[in-house]
Every structure is written in C-alpha cells, then in structure tokens.
Design a protein around this motif. Structure first.
Motif, PDB file in Angstrom:
ATOM      1  N   UNK A   9       0.738  -1.265   0.085  1.00  0.00           N
ATOM      2  CA  UNK A   9      -0.203   0.013  -0.159  1.00  0.00           C
ATOM      3  C   UNK A   9       0.871   1.282   0.060  1.00  0.00           C
ATOM      4  N   UNK A  10       0.586   2.238  -0.798  1.00  0.00           N
ATOM      5  CA  UNK A  10       1.254   3.530  -0.729  1.00  0.00           C
ATOM      6  C   UNK A  10       0.367   4.406   0.280  1.00  0.00           C
ATOM      7  N   UNK A  11       0.991   4.409   1.141  1.00  0.00           N
ATOM      8  CA  UNK A  11       0.474   5.544   2.415  1.00  0.00           C
ATOM      9  C   UNK A  11       1.334   6.529   2.823  1.00  0.00           C
ATOM     10  N   UNK A  12       0.794   7.759   2.904  1.00  0.00           N
ATOM     11  CA  UNK A  12       1.577   8.742   3.411  1.00  0.00           C
ATOM     12  C   UNK A  12       2.678   9.245   2.598  1.00  0.00           C
ATOM     13  N   UNK A  13       2.229   9.002   1.288  1.00  0.00           N
ATOM     14  CA  UNK A  13       3.366   9.575   0.188  1.00  0.00           C
ATOM     15  C   UNK A  13       2.725  11.101  -0.188  1.00  0.00           C
ATOM     16  N   UNK A  14       3.734  11.951   0.072  1.00  0.00           N
ATOM     17  CA  UNK A  14       3.489  13.337   0.214  1.00  0.00           C
ATOM     18  C   UNK A  14       3.284  13.667  -1.419  1.00  0.00           C
ATOM     19  N   UNK A  30      -7.696  -2.547 -14.279  1.00  0.00           N
ATOM     20  CA  UNK A  30      -8.432  -1.827 -13.258  1.00  0.00           C
ATOM     21  C   UNK A  30      -7.418  -1.664 -12.081  1.00  0.00           C
ATOM     22  N   UNK A  31      -7.427  -0.857 -11.428  1.00  0.00           N
ATOM     23  CA  UNK A  31      -6.410  -0.319 -10.366  1.00  0.00           C
ATOM     24  C   UNK A  31      -6.965  -1.543  -9.380  1.00  0.00           C
ATOM     25  N   UNK A  32      -5.966  -1.614  -8.484  1.00  0.00           N
ATOM     26  CA  UNK A  32      -6.036  -2.544  -7.363  1.00  0.00           C
ATOM     27  C   UNK A  32      -7.160  -1.823  -6.278  1.00  0.00           C
ATOM     28  N   UNK A  79       0.275  12.545  -2.744  1.00  0.00           N
ATOM     29  CA  UNK A  79      -0.436  11.314  -3.376  1.00  0.00           C
ATOM     30  C   UNK A  79      -1.635  10.782  -2.627  1.00  0.00           C
ATOM     31  N   UNK A  80      -2.693  10.579  -3.161  1.00  0.00           N
ATOM     32  CA  UNK A  80      -3.631   9.915  -2.373  1.00  0.00           C
ATOM     33  C   UNK A  80      -3.286   8.428  -2.052  1.00  0.00           C
ATOM     34  N   UNK A  81      -3.707   7.872  -0.719  1.00  0.00           N
ATOM     35  CA  UNK A  81      -3.424   6.658  -0.345  1.00  0.00           C
ATOM     36  C   UNK A  81      -3.908   5.864  -1.242  1.00  0.00           C
ATOM     37  N   UNK A  82      -3.432   4.582  -1.563  1.00  0.00           N
ATOM     38  CA  UNK A  82      -3.887   3.630  -2.516  1.00  0.00           C
ATOM     39  C   UNK A  82      -3.213   2.389  -2.281  1.00  0.00           C
ATOM     40  N   UNK A  83      -3.747   1.338  -2.747  1.00  0.00           N
ATOM     41  CA  UNK A  83      -3.417  -0.114  -2.804  1.00  0.00           C
ATOM     42  C   UNK A  83      -2.470  -0.170  -4.072  1.00  0.00           C
ATOM     43  N   UNK A  84      -1.304  -0.442  -3.995  1.00  0.00           N
ATOM     44  CA  UNK A  84      -0.496  -0.759  -5.089  1.00  0.00           C
ATOM     45  C   UNK A  84      -0.472  -1.768  -5.842  1.00  0.00           C
TER      46      UNK A  84
END
Lengths: 189, 342
Positions: free
Chosen positions: A137-142, B140-142, A144-149
């Motif tokens: 998961x990309x969380x806390x990346x300045x 599609x995105x995860x 960017x929205x948090x997302x499941x990578x």
C-alpha cells in the motif's frame, strides 16, 4: 452385476483422478496444512512463533532498508534466495544481492508498505514451508492519495540455523484472478 | 426488505455477541478447555488457511469445505435480504468455487485474530479486508472492495481444529445503534485464556515463553475491536493499558482519559477500520517491546468506494500485570515517504 467391467471403469476413473491430481499445480491441489507428514518432524509452539516473527520482520527490514539492506539479507540463510516472479522475474542469492533488494528508493523507519497477513506454516522434511499474503500500500506519500499499489503472496522455505529460523527461499507471486464469474461485480460497478 | 435484513443481522449479531459476552466475562467453567500455546497457533493457522482455500478454490472448493467440521455452517449476513447459511461439505465447496478465484488470486486478508477458550472448544473473531488485487490484466486498479468481521466457533476434531461455525458481518460505521454487549475485549478473557498465572509462565527475566508471545499477540489483536467497536464507552480500550500507561499521539495518560479518547473515535458495533499486520515482539529485562503496521481502511458503505484513511506503525512497550500483559506505552507514527536508506 458381478462382471469386472464396472470395477475396471472405476479403477480407470480412479487412475485418471490420481493423474489429474499429479499434474495440477501444487497450489491448486495442496491446501496448506499444518500437519506433519511421515517424513517430517512436527513444529513446536516456539518454532511457529519464531517463524512468524521471522516472516513479520522481513516486512520491517524491507521497508526500513535498515543496515543498508543487510537487515533484510540477514533474515536469509547464507545461500538463501529471493525470487521475484513479476515483470519477467529475477532471482537474488546471497547476502550482498539480497541487501540490494532492501535499499535504494523510498525506505525508512516511517515507511510502511508491505502489509503481510494470512501467514500459514507447515513442517517439511528440510524444516518448514509457509505462505503469506502481502499487500503493498502506498500510504503517507507526499502529494499522493493513499492507495493499494499491488499485492500477492510469498511462498517460503524456512531452515533452522544456529542463529534461529531463516528464509532458505522466498518467492513472490503477484495476485492474479483466473476465474471471474459474471455474477461477481467488476471494479467500478 | 432492508428492514428485514437489518432485523436479521441484528438478531444474529446479538446472538453471537451475547454468546461471546457470556463467555468472555466469566472465568472458564469446568467444561471450558484450557488452550495451550499450540492450540492458539493451530487455530490461527486454520483462520489463515481460510483465505487461501477461498481465493484459490483449490480442490474444486473442497479445500475450503474441509476447514469446517462435518455439520458446520458458514453464514454470510450480507448475502441477500436476510443473509444466507451454507451447511455441509458440498454446499461449502460450492460456495468456494462460485466466486472469483485462481491459484495466485489473493483477496481475503485476515488479521486481528482474537481467540478464547469456550465450552466445547474455542471462539474467535477476525477482521477481513476483501481486496481486488490483480484483476486479470484488465487494467483496473487494485482497490479495497469491502470488509468486515468473521465471528467464529472452533472445535477440535481428530483431524485438528476446524470451524464449527463462521459468520461474516459487513463493516458498518457510525455510532452504535444500540449499546452492544462486550465482545472478546474483556480483560479477564486474556488472562483467563492462558490457564495459569502470568508469573508462572515466564521462566527467566528477559525471556518470553510461547505463551507470553501468544498473550501479547492477543493483546494487540484486541486493540482494533476495542477502538472500532467500542462496546462500553472506551472501558475495554482503556483496560488494554496499564493504569499508568501513556498513549501518543495525542499524548493521553490514564485509563479514564484513554476511554474518553477512544469514545471520540468513529465506532460502531460492526465497524472495522484498524487493520494491524507484521507484529514483532522482543523480550526486554522489564517485559517486552513490539511494533506493528497499521492501515486504517474506510470501507465503503452503501455502494460507496473504499479508501485508505492512513497508514503507519505502532511502537509498544508491554508490561506483565496481575491482569495479564498490557500496553505500558503505545506510540503511533504515521507513514511518510522516507529518505534513502543510509
């Protein structure tokens, strides 16, 4: 009804079924179980906990890049191997190569990307094997929205060494759906 | 229909929760088994195997079905207007082969596994996040699809621990519609589960037994339930800490202040938000320290998309008290893009 034909047919079906089981991929035919087979030793409660801890530490070491990546490398046996199967695949073996996997890019003690869950462990002749789901998961990346990578699972072989349990081999498989029934909603639906 | 569904769900939830409350609030009766460290680990393994069996559909669904005892049931309270129950090997296998699946498909992410002894075996609960990761190359995105809680009853069979029943409840946020009975967050449940006094289980200062690890794992696993479901104005949450504990951030000291802090957070009887992972524990001269990852997921309701609220990690100091292991300090540090490793 005492004819041998039904028996022959039944035997034929049984043989075909056994052949089918033999050629199916391991992950399809073999649910992960914690039971020891005849040629394996059962794992003790301490073994399970040490293997759990080893697996969990790998995420911390990978994300932090501690000790220039060697904190990650030292979770493997000296001849330990990491196999990444995505994007053409790559194999890293030995302490120096493994350390390269855990350094560079975005690392640090406040980086949390690899979330592992569903860790199953079972004894094997050489020690133990296991699997764990991992979601990146990309969380806390300045900016960017948090997302499941991405995500998938690790397929592991563990070996008990004088220093404790270590990865003998770890293989990463990216999640991929093969069957998507029409009744199951698609993303965005 | 919505009313019917809600009534059904509430009835099932109340039944399960009251059952949990009844066992959690009491010391084990003579018919309640003592669970060993290995029992906890084997039940945990059963719970984790569930995800693989369901997502792969292995053995034409029978790998999933065989995780259940012969007469066991699965109930999806979110299926149809009044929920749906599956019983028996054939029906359970059909369930596992009816959905999205594949040998490498990973969808059911289970964590926060809390286990307690109960008459006839054990009971437990887990969070589950259901993710769409890897969509067959369709671009599609995860994403997080949905999630919630499994409430379980386990039974020990000659083949090992199996599900006697499992029920899924979809996550629902908001203030509790009605004051829910305490779930498995009663502090006594934790120490009672160990089956002996804490003092008798630690062999040497600075070392942790398997039972210590299990109890600390269980302490941390209970944390999200106490915070997200908060059944008792934060008391279950506060009781996870020592009386002089400090939580950061915001800095909060003392059980009453901790209870107040928990009550100010979003919560609901079926709400799941805090997913913990990668919990590592180390012995210290005074007890133990540990850390774990947190991803807080806002699971979409009424068709709304889910999103990740935040991520980061907790750093903990644990102390062994007469009530069992408790948080002495707990510090949350939000995830942030780090500098390159030195």
């Amino acid at each position: 009804m005492t004819s041998g034909r039904p028996l022959t047919i039944a035997l034929g079906i049984a043989i075909l079924a056994m052949l089918a089981l033999t050629v199916l991929p391991a992950q399809q035919r073999e649910p992960v179980t914690a039971r020891a087979s005849a040629n394996t030793s059962p794992l003790t409660d301490v073994d399970y906990i040490e293997i759990q801890q080893l697996q969990r530490k790998s995420a911390w070491a990978l994300d932090s890049g501690d000790n220039y990546g060697y904190a990650f490398a030292d979770l493997f046996t000296p001849d330990g191997t990491f196999v990444g199967t995505s994007e053409g695949g790559r194999t890293l073996q030995g302490r120096d190569q493994l350390a390269t996997l855990a350094r560079g890019g975005t690392r640090g003690h406040t980086v949390q990307r690899h979330f592992t869950m569903n860790h199953v462990v079972k004894p094997s002749a050489a020690g133990a094997t296991g699997r764990a789901y991992v979601v990146v998961a990309d969380v806390g990346v300045v900016g960017q929205k948090n997302k499941v990578n991405q995500g998938g699972y690790y397929d592991d072989e563990y070996q008990k060494t004088p220093q404790g349990w270590r990865f003998k081999r770890r293989t990463y498989y990216e999640s991929k759906v093969d069957v998507w029934p029409a009744s199951a909603p698609r993303p965005g639906q | 229909m919505k009313t019917m569904r809600k009534a059904f769900t509430t009835a099932v939830l109340s039944f399960v929760l009251v059952g949990f409350s009844g066992t959690a609030a009491q010391q084990p009766s003579s018919s309640t088994p003592v669970l060993t460290a290995l029992d906890y680990l084997e039940i945990e393994q059963l719970v984790y195997r569930y995800g693989y069996a369901l997502d792969t559909g292995a053995d034409n669904g029978f790998a999933y079905a065989d995780l259940y005892a012969d007469d066991a049931t699965f109930t999806g309270t979110n299926q149809g207007p009044s929920g749906r129950t599956y019983q028996g090997r054939e029906r359970l296998a059909a369930l596992a082969r009816g959905g999205k699946r594949g040998p490498n498909f990973m969808s059911h992410w289970v964590t926060n596994v809390v286990i307690e002894p109960a008459p006839g075996g054990a009971i437990g609960k887990t969070y589950v996040g259901i993710f769409d990761i890897g969509n067959g190359g369709n671009g599609a995105k995860s994403r997080v699809d949905h999630g919630g809680i499994y409430n379980d009853v386990y039974v020990k069979t000659p083949k090992g621990w199996r599900f006697k029943s499992r029920s899924f409840f979809e996550s629902t946020s908001g203030a509790p519609v009605q004051p829910p009975p305490a779930m498995l967050t009663t502090p006594h449940g934790l120490s009672a589960a160990a089956g002996s006094t804490p003092e008798s289980r630690t062999q040497n200062p600075g070392t942790l037994t398997a039972q210590d690890y299990i109890e600390i794992q269980q302490l941390v696993a209970r944390y999200p339930y106490a915070l997200d479901q908060n059944p008792d104005d934060g008391q279950s949450y506060a009781n996870l800490f020592t009386t002089d504990a400090v939580f950061r951030q915001p800095r909060t000291e003392g059980r009453q202040n901790l209870a107040t802090m928990a009550s100010r957070a979003p919560h609901g009887a079926k709400y799941t938000r805090h997913f913990l992972a990668n919990h590592v524990i180390d012995a210290t001269a005074d007890g133990a320290v540990g850390k774990q990852y947190l991803v807080a997921v806002d699971i979409g309701e009424s068709g709304q998309p889910s999103s990740i609220f935040l991520g980061g990690h907790y750093e903990d100091v644990y102390a062994k008290t007469p009530e069992g292991w408790r948080f002495k300090t707990r510090t949350f540090i939000a995830s942030a893009t780090g500098a390159e490793a030195k």
